[in-house]
Design an enzyme around this catalytic site. Structure first.
Site, PDB file in Angstrom:
ATOM      1  N   GLY A  86       0.831  -1.125   0.069  1.00 28.20           N
ATOM      2  CA  GLY A  86      -0.100   0.074   0.118  1.00 28.20           C
ATOM      3  C   GLY A  86       1.115   1.274  -0.250  1.00 28.20           C
ATOM      4  O   GLY A  86       0.482   2.379  -0.362  1.00 28.20           O
ATOM      5  N   SER A  87       2.194   1.096   0.706  1.00 28.46           N
ATOM      6  CA  SER A  87       2.540   2.616   0.450  1.00 28.46           C
ATOM      7  C   SER A  87       3.080   2.842  -0.666  1.00 28.46           C
ATOM      8  O   SER A  87       3.789   3.548  -1.456  1.00 28.46           O
ATOM      9  CB  SER A  87       4.096   2.077   1.689  1.00 28.46           C
ATOM     10  OG  SER A  87       3.808   1.738   3.076  1.00 28.46           O
ATOM     11  N   ASP A 194      -7.040   1.858   4.884  1.00 27.08           N
ATOM     12  CA  ASP A 194      -7.664   1.668   5.995  1.00 27.08           C
ATOM     13  C   ASP A 194      -9.463   1.906   5.767  1.00 27.08           C
ATOM     14  O   ASP A 194     -10.439   1.144   6.873  1.00 27.08           O
ATOM     15  CB  ASP A 194      -7.830   2.319   7.283  1.00 27.08           C
ATOM     16  CG  ASP A 194      -6.220   1.839   8.087  1.00 27.08           C
ATOM     17  OD1 ASP A 194      -5.483   1.882   7.132  1.00 27.08           O
ATOM     18  OD2 ASP A 194      -5.899   2.899   8.916  1.00 27.08           O
ATOM     19  N   SER A 215      -4.385  -0.744   0.556  1.00 23.30           N
ATOM     20  CA  SER A 215      -3.239  -2.078   1.398  1.00 23.30           C
ATOM     21  C   SER A 215      -3.493  -3.499   1.314  1.00 23.30           C
ATOM     22  O   SER A 215      -4.735  -3.707   1.937  1.00 23.30           O
ATOM     23  CB  SER A 215      -2.384  -1.686   2.654  1.00 23.30           C
ATOM     24  OG  SER A 215      -1.823  -2.255   3.122  1.00 23.30           O
ATOM     25  N   HIS A 220      -5.003  -5.715   7.247  1.00 23.21           N
ATOM     26  CA  HIS A 220      -5.997  -4.345   6.608  1.00 23.21           C
ATOM     27  C   HIS A 220      -7.209  -5.752   6.196  1.00 23.21           C
ATOM     28  O   HIS A 220      -7.417  -6.648   6.688  1.00 23.21           O
ATOM     29  CB  HIS A 220      -5.149  -4.538   5.374  1.00 23.21           C
ATOM     30  CG  HIS A 220      -4.476  -3.359   5.659  1.00 23.21           C
ATOM     31  ND1 HIS A 220      -5.036  -1.792   5.894  1.00 23.21           N
ATOM     32  CD2 HIS A 220      -3.318  -2.980   6.106  1.00 23.21           C
ATOM     33  CE1 HIS A 220      -3.701  -0.741   6.018  1.00 23.21           C
ATOM     34  NE2 HIS A 220      -2.788  -1.700   6.557  1.00 23.21           N
ATOM     35  N   ASN A 288       9.847  -0.697 -10.235  1.00 23.23           N
ATOM     36  CA  ASN A 288       9.581  -1.709 -10.099  1.00 23.23           C
ATOM     37  C   ASN A 288       8.764  -2.185  -9.082  1.00 23.23           C
ATOM     38  O   ASN A 288       8.924  -1.854  -7.823  1.00 23.23           O
ATOM     39  CB  ASN A 288      10.747  -3.047 -10.357  1.00 23.23           C
ATOM     40  CG  ASN A 288      10.400  -4.293 -10.307  1.00 23.23           C
ATOM     41  OD1 ASN A 288       8.878  -4.002 -10.599  1.00 23.23           O
ATOM     42  ND2 ASN A 288      11.156  -4.762 -10.394  1.00 23.23           N
TER      43      ASN A 288
END
Length: 435
Positions: A86-87, A194, A215, A220, A288
């Site tokens: 998710g980051s 979230d 995420s 999650h 990537n």
């Protein structure tokens, strides 16, 4: 023969799962941990992973593509791009908006992006990583989200984007902020990591912004172990994001796919020689950030259970809210007006005159195996990583500081049972009575 051997193996995998996880274990108060978050995995998930492994689906391929299309349909967006976290999805979203191909719409170094001070770093880090300036605004206690009024106050001639997370599943007033973004010609990115399944005004969160992110970390709503996704309904943005995700390639053929556009050797981009292989032409300074079919196989299995997961989170949250209502010294959470959250956690603030502190409550709960978490970083501007970084703060961050000092949350994820919730409620009541 191979197919029958595969079927026998997968049947054995299910048998292995049933032997390893024979059924719910009895809850022993004070001994069985009540986690703040976690993955809920069953025999279908184990079989899906093993099936992908048997087929040696070790890179991104057909299963990933199927999951992308399935997730897009569930979350009401035209395109999904899977990422390795998710980051990374947040980084991909903001980086894509810096592409020169967007012309006057592109984000440039020094442009401002409005965000909140109280949250998780990966909503803010991409702003700095792209040479942009975060503009921090405060939140409201109770909902733990900012307001459209605060965002509008933070607008300046340099404001080009708004990037905010729906806090612990509780939507920020996204319709109003989306309207504000449109009126000021700003991009809106929803960090929906979230809040999968939350709605605002009857509409799914993650469908208001130009981009939204998800995420699949085990904490999650759905898990792929690691992984994330970027979603959009803008086809041009989706194509640009795919390039940024896949090394910055200009070619949109999938790995292992050749000449889908029938122009593989017929282009002369940049100053490259005529006929240069389009599979090795790069038009963006990319990354990537891809995921794998193994992860996507687990994601597909999990996606089928999403409605049940969401209902369990809401049920656990309601039980806690009703059971803790009226306890002195504690500010309990409230849904943002007009929303129906798919809760990530149950957030509590200790009032200034409570007579006890967050460390007091947390120590009491942790001693009873009730796991707690802070509201992530609290006020990010107070952390070493952000001191001295380019930034602008609008108004006071009083509530962000209050969160840093006096706020924590406990779990509502589907692995928590009603019996566990009752034990949590009883533990809070005992604490308050004795303190």
């Amino acid at each position: 023969m191979v197919d029958s051997a595969r079927a026998r193996l997968l049947e054995q995998v299910r048998g292995y799962h049933d032997a390893q996880v024979p059924g719910p274990t009895p809850f022993i108060p004070g001994q069985t941990p009540i986690l703040s978050s976690g993955a809920v995995l069953d025999a279908d998930d184990r079989e899906a992973l093993v099936a992908a492994a048997l087929d040696m689906r070790i890179a991104s391929g057909g299963i990933a593509a199927k999951f992308e299309s399935s997730l897009a349909k569930v979350l009401k967006r035209r395109k999904t791009l899977l990422t390795n976290s998710g980051s990374s999805a947040n980084l991909l979203a903001l980086s894509t908006l810096t592409s020169p191909e967007l012309g006057d719409e592109r984000l440039k170094p020094g442009d401002e992006v409005i965000t909140v001070a109280a949250g998780f770093p990966t909503t803010v880090n991409p702003i700095l990583q792209n040479g942009l300036v975060p503009v921090f605004v405060d939140i409201e206690l109770g909902t733990y989200n900012t307001t459209a009024e605060r965002v509008e106050e933070a607008m300046s001639p340099r404001t080009r984007a708004i990037m905010i997370a729906h806090t612990l599943g509780n939507p920020f007033p996204v319709a109003e902020i989306a309207e504000l973004a449109a009126r000021h010609g700003c991009h809106l990115i929803e960090d929906n990591c979230d809040a999968v399944g939350s709605t605002y005004g009857g509409r799914l969160t993650g469908t208001f912004g130009r981009f939204s992110t998800v995420s699949f970390y085990p904490a999650h709503h759905l898990t792929m172990g690691e992984g994330g996704a970027l979603l959009t309904s803008d086809i041009k943005l989706a194509q640009l994001a795919k390039s940024f995700r896949d090394w910055g390639r200009d070619c949109w053929c999938e790995p292992g796919e050749d000449d889908r556009c029938l122009k593989r050797f017929g282009l002369s981009p940049g100053t490259l020689p005529d006929g240069y292989d389009h599979k090795y032409v790069f038009s963006q300074v990319g990354y990537n950030l891809k995921s794998t079919d193994l992860q996507a196989a687990l994601g597909l299995s999990q996606l089928a259970k999403l409605p049940d997961f969401i209902e369990a989170r809401r049920r656990n949250w309601r039980q806690l809210r009703e059971g803790l209502d009226g306890l002195p010294g504690l500010l309990l959470p409230e849904p943002t007006p007009g929303s129906d959250p798919s809760w990530f956690g149950f957030i509590i603030t200790v009032l200034p005159d409570a007579g006890f502190t967050v460390p007091d409550v947390v120590a009491w709960l942790e001693a009873r195996k009730i796991r707690t978490r802070r509201l992530f970083a609290g006020n990010l501007t107070r952390h070493p990583a952000y001191i001295g970084q380019p930034q602008r703060i609008v108004g006071s961050l009083t509530n962000s500081d209050a969160v840093t000092e006096r706020t924590f949350w406990i779990g509502v994820y589907p692995g928590i049972t009603a019996e566990m919730i009752e034990y949590v409620i009883g533990s809070f009541k005992e604490f308050v009575t004795t303190h």
